[in-house]
Write a protein that holds these residues in place. Structure first.
Motif, PDB file in Angstrom:
ATOM      1  N   VAL A  34       0.852  -1.194   0.000  1.00 26.59           N
ATOM      2  CA  VAL A  34       0.000   0.000   0.000  1.00 26.59           C
ATOM      3  C   VAL A  34       0.889   1.246   0.000  1.00 26.59           C
ATOM      4  O   VAL A  34       1.489   1.620   1.015  1.00 26.59           O
ATOM      5  CB  VAL A  34      -0.975  -0.012   1.190  1.00 26.59           C
ATOM      6  N   MET A 202      -3.724  -5.945   7.481  1.00 23.62           N
ATOM      7  CA  MET A 202      -2.898  -4.766   7.234  1.00 23.62           C
ATOM      8  C   MET A 202      -1.639  -4.905   8.102  1.00 23.62           C
ATOM      9  O   MET A 202      -1.430  -5.952   8.707  1.00 23.62           O
ATOM     10  CB  MET A 202      -3.678  -3.495   7.573  1.00 23.62           C
ATOM     11  N   SER A 203      -0.835  -3.836   8.182  1.00 23.19           N
ATOM     12  CA  SER A 203       0.438  -3.960   8.901  1.00 23.19           C
ATOM     13  C   SER A 203       0.284  -4.517  10.316  1.00 23.19           C
ATOM     14  O   SER A 203       1.100  -5.306  10.763  1.00 23.19           O
ATOM     15  CB  SER A 203       1.146  -2.603   8.979  1.00 23.19           C
ATOM     16  N   VAL A 219      -0.577  -4.236   2.835  1.00 18.82           N
ATOM     17  CA  VAL A 219       0.398  -3.812   3.835  1.00 18.82           C
ATOM     18  C   VAL A 219       1.070  -2.507   3.419  1.00 18.82           C
ATOM     19  O   VAL A 219       1.714  -2.445   2.366  1.00 18.82           O
ATOM     20  CB  VAL A 219       1.454  -4.921   4.061  1.00 18.82           C
ATOM     21  N   GLY A 220       0.896  -1.474   4.229  1.00 19.12           N
ATOM     22  CA  GLY A 220       1.490  -0.174   3.938  1.00 19.12           C
ATOM     23  C   GLY A 220       2.685   0.128   4.816  1.00 19.12           C
ATOM     24  O   GLY A 220       3.838   0.029   4.399  1.00 19.12           O
TER      25      GLY A 220
END
Ligand code: PLP
Length: 231
Positions: A34, A202-203, A219-220
């Protein structure tokens, strides 16, 4: 200092470990990097290091990156405004965040105009938090019914976001999405409704999502934020 490549490799490794714990094949999980907080230069560094899938949540921010790296796979993961649908359809390999019928119809129309089939996911508000967007679980069958009559859409699966809560609540949310998907998959849908993908994690929670069946993690910070504490 770590590089984008090193942090991405760490995520790849964590995904593999989580997949092993769940007796899953790590290659069944796609990692979407991301890139919404970084510029074209950092995307370039990531792309050069072999990252192929990027996620963006605003069409204006995505456009110059797509122009610079049209060979990459661009995932749209943000809130979709009706007037922005034209900037998202066709450009995005997969639209994750389709959260209301009005938008379903707009996307289908635009895909038809372009003479293409657009891959989408329906976002589901599994946790029931007021602040979260997405179809309510009990609205999902009707939404899928609508999609099944729109051949310019290809519904690849479902997406959700977990609350910021302890592990049990997060896990229950991800498991809930998988169970909803499994139940809906028993139905004999038209060929454009397939439901193979689960975009979740996500993270802060992607290993739990992989343990619960995620096929796509978004995943950012773990990849793009220098000082973000990795899991
Ligand atoms: C920003 C964003 C992510 C990535 O979040 P991180 O915590 O930075 O990994 C994933 N999904 C959606 C929908 C987002 O908006």
């Amino acid at each position: 200092m770590s590089s984008v490549k090193e942090r991405y490799d760490h995520v790849v490794n964590e995904v593999a470990l989580a997949a092993q714990r769940a007796n899953r094949n790590p290659s069944d999980v796609r990692i979407v990097a991301v890139s919404k907080t970084v510029g074209v230069d950092v995307v370039g560094e990531a792309f050069a290091s072999g990252i192929t899938d990027f996620g963006e949540n605003r069409s204006e921010v995505m456009a110059p990156k797509v122009a610079a790296f049209p060979e990459a796979n661009w995932h749209f993961i943000g809130n979709i405004q009706a007037r922005k649908v034209r900037d998202i359809v066709g450009v995005s390999c997969l639209i994750h965040s389709v959260d209301r019928l009005h938008i379903v119809e707009r996307i289908a129309h635009q895909a038809e105009v372009l003479g293409m089939s657009q891959d989408i996911l329906l976002e589901v508000n599994v946790s029931g938090e007021e602040s979260k967007s997405g179809f309510k679980p009990d609205e999902l069958p009707a939404a899928l019914e609508t999609c099944s009559k729109l051949p310019s859409l290809h519904v690849c699966g479902l997406m959700t976001m977990a609350p910021q809560a302890d592990e049990q609540v997060v896990r229950a949310t991800f498991r809930g999405l998988r169970e909803l998907r499994d139940r809906q998959r028993e139905h004999d849908w038209a060929g454009n409704v397939e439901l193979n993908e689960l975009s979740m994690g996500m993270s802060g929670d992607y290993p739990i999502a992989v343990e619960e069946g995620a096929t796509i993690v978004r995943v950012g910070r773990s990849i793009f934020k220098e000082d973000f504490a990795n899991l």
